[in-house]
Each structure stands twice: as C-alpha cells, then as structure tokens.
Design an enzyme around this catalytic site. Structure first.
Site, PDB file in Angstrom:
ATOM      1  N   ASP A 163      -3.114  15.842  61.602  1.00 36.37           N
ATOM      2  CA  ASP A 163      -2.147  15.993  62.686  1.00 36.37           C
ATOM      3  C   ASP A 163      -0.901  16.723  62.177  1.00 36.37           C
ATOM      4  OD1 ASP A 163      -0.245  15.665  64.746  1.00 36.37           O
ATOM      5  OD2 ASP A 163      -1.133  13.765  65.373  1.00 36.37           O
TER       6      ASP A 163
ATOM      7  N   HIS B  91      -3.557  17.004  66.468  1.00 39.40           N
ATOM      8  CA  HIS B  91      -2.754  16.275  67.460  1.00 39.40           C
ATOM      9  C   HIS B  91      -3.491  16.319  68.794  1.00 39.40           C
ATOM     10  CE1 HIS B  91       0.909  14.211  68.478  1.00 39.40           C
ATOM     11  NE2 HIS B  91       1.183  15.049  69.463  1.00 39.40           N
TER      12      HIS B  91
ATOM     13  N   SER C  71       1.171  10.195  71.557  1.00 44.57           N
ATOM     14  CA  SER C  71       2.334  10.811  70.925  1.00 44.57           C
ATOM     15  C   SER C  71       3.625  10.120  71.351  1.00 44.57           C
ATOM     16  CB  SER C  71       2.347  12.313  71.240  1.00 44.57           C
ATOM     17  OG  SER C  71       3.233  13.004  70.386  1.00 44.57           O
TER      18      SER C  71
END
Length: 227
Positions: A173, A207, A119
């Site tokens: 995601d 995610h 991320s």
C-alpha cells in the site's frame, strides 16, 4: 447525511452494515459491496440493510486546498500525523454515532450492526470501536490507520473491547503503509484493550481490495451477525 442506502431484500430488516468510503470517493463507490454480498450469499444477507454515507465536501489542505469528499482534512502528507484535523475527525465520529442511532430507532439491535470503512473511513471505523455508546456486532477496517490517539484515549470506553474487529491491509500500500496498519493494531489492542483484533496482511495488495480480502470479509461478517 446523504448517501447510498440499500434496503434489505426481505423485510423486516434484522441487520445493518454501515460502510464509510475513503478520501475523494462517495458512498456509491462502495455500493458494490452490497451487491457482492447479496449475490454471493443470496439468502444469507437478505435481511441486511446497507448504508454507504457520503462524506462532506472539504477543502483538503494537503491537496492544494482542492474541494473533495473527506471525512476530515489532511493537513499534510505525513505518516506521523504531526498535524491533524481533530475537529473534523470528531465531527465525523459523531456522525457515525447518529447513523447507528438511526438504525436502532428503526428497530435494528446494536449487536446486529457492523461499522466498517476504507482508508479514511477505516480510521473512523477503528475509532468508533472505542467511542460508540453501544456494543455493536463488529468493526471492519480496510487499509486503516490510527488517528488522534491522544484524544481517543481521553474519550474511549470499554463497551466494545470484546467486539470482533477485522483489519485487512496490503503490504504494498503506497498511501497507507503497512507500518501504519501495524501501529493501529498496536494502539487499539495494547492501549485500548481490544481483545479480538485480527490484522490480515495481503501480499502484493496496494491501496485497494482483492478477492481474497473480500472472501475473508464475507466470512467475518457472517460470523459477527451469526448468519
């Protein structure tokens, strides 16, 4: 910079994997990766150092100013990144460079160092592929995105244009959409000239990570480090 450091089980160390966590996490949150690789391939990664640094505590604007670990501030939840924390991002890029230099000073060759992240950490890992002053073994971006492309175009070099880059991303995601992953590939491949950019999309992955992605990551690391 503090964080979790796991020394190679067999000395001397020959490789280093530096992995940066995401927003609100710590280095320990990804410490499982070292354990996973060492248990899965006990002899393969026995000479590998693992470095999981902690991001500084930052008041994250988009989260109401809450104080949390962050590599750079998120000014607003806007996928177009119309407002960005350029200084915070560049400071973290400089920190990555210092971490790599520390490993080199310990005797690890730069071409035996992997830079990776998840991320926010992945956004930095991607950026390091065009800013690091050494050619490294490989770059890993899990659920990554492109940040401050205009600034990066001004600072980029060509040292890692042939360095393999693995980008894993989930098509479900909700935090870093797959469209941002595709945009990152376009920028780094088309604008920055990265020649070996592999974007692997995982069906149903949010995610996070999944066993299939970890399998692909393991194979990528072994290839880059010639293990």
């Amino acid at each position: 910079m503090n964080g979790l450091r796991i020394a190679a089980k067999v000395q001397p160390a020959r490789q280093t994997i530096i992995f940066l966590h995401g927003l609100g996490d710590t280095g320990s949150g990804w410490g499982f990766l070292a354990q996973y690789l060492q248990q899965r391939d006990p002899t393969t990664f026995q000479h590998t150092n693992f470095v999981f640094p902690n991001a500084p505590e930052v008041h994250v604007t988009a989260n109401g100013g809450a104080l949390m670990p962050a590599w750079f501030d998120i000014l607003e939840w806007d996928s177009s990144f119309s407002k960005v924390d350029t200084d915070g991002f560049m400071n973290s890029l400089n920190a990555i460079e210092k971490m790599v230099k520390q490993e080199i000073d310990k005797g690890i060759k730069p071409e035996q160092i992997i830079i990776g992240g998840f991320s926010q950490g992945a956004a930095l890992a991607l950026a390091s592929s065009v800013t690091l002053p050494w050619r490294v073994a490989g770059v890993v971006a899990l659920s990554g995105f492109c940040y401050i492309p205009g600034i990066l175009k001004q600072h980029k070099n060509d040292l890692n244009v042939k360095t393999p880059l693995f980008h894993g991303h989930g098509d479900m995601d909700p935090v870093v959409s797959i469209s941002l992953g595709l945009n990152a590939k376009k920028f780094y491949q088309d604008t920055c000239g990265i020649q070996d950019y592999e974007l692997k999309i995982y069906n149903g992955m949010a995610h996070s990570t999944v066993p299939e992605e970890l399998d692909d990551l393991t194979a990528f690391l072994k290839k880059c480090l010639s293990l």
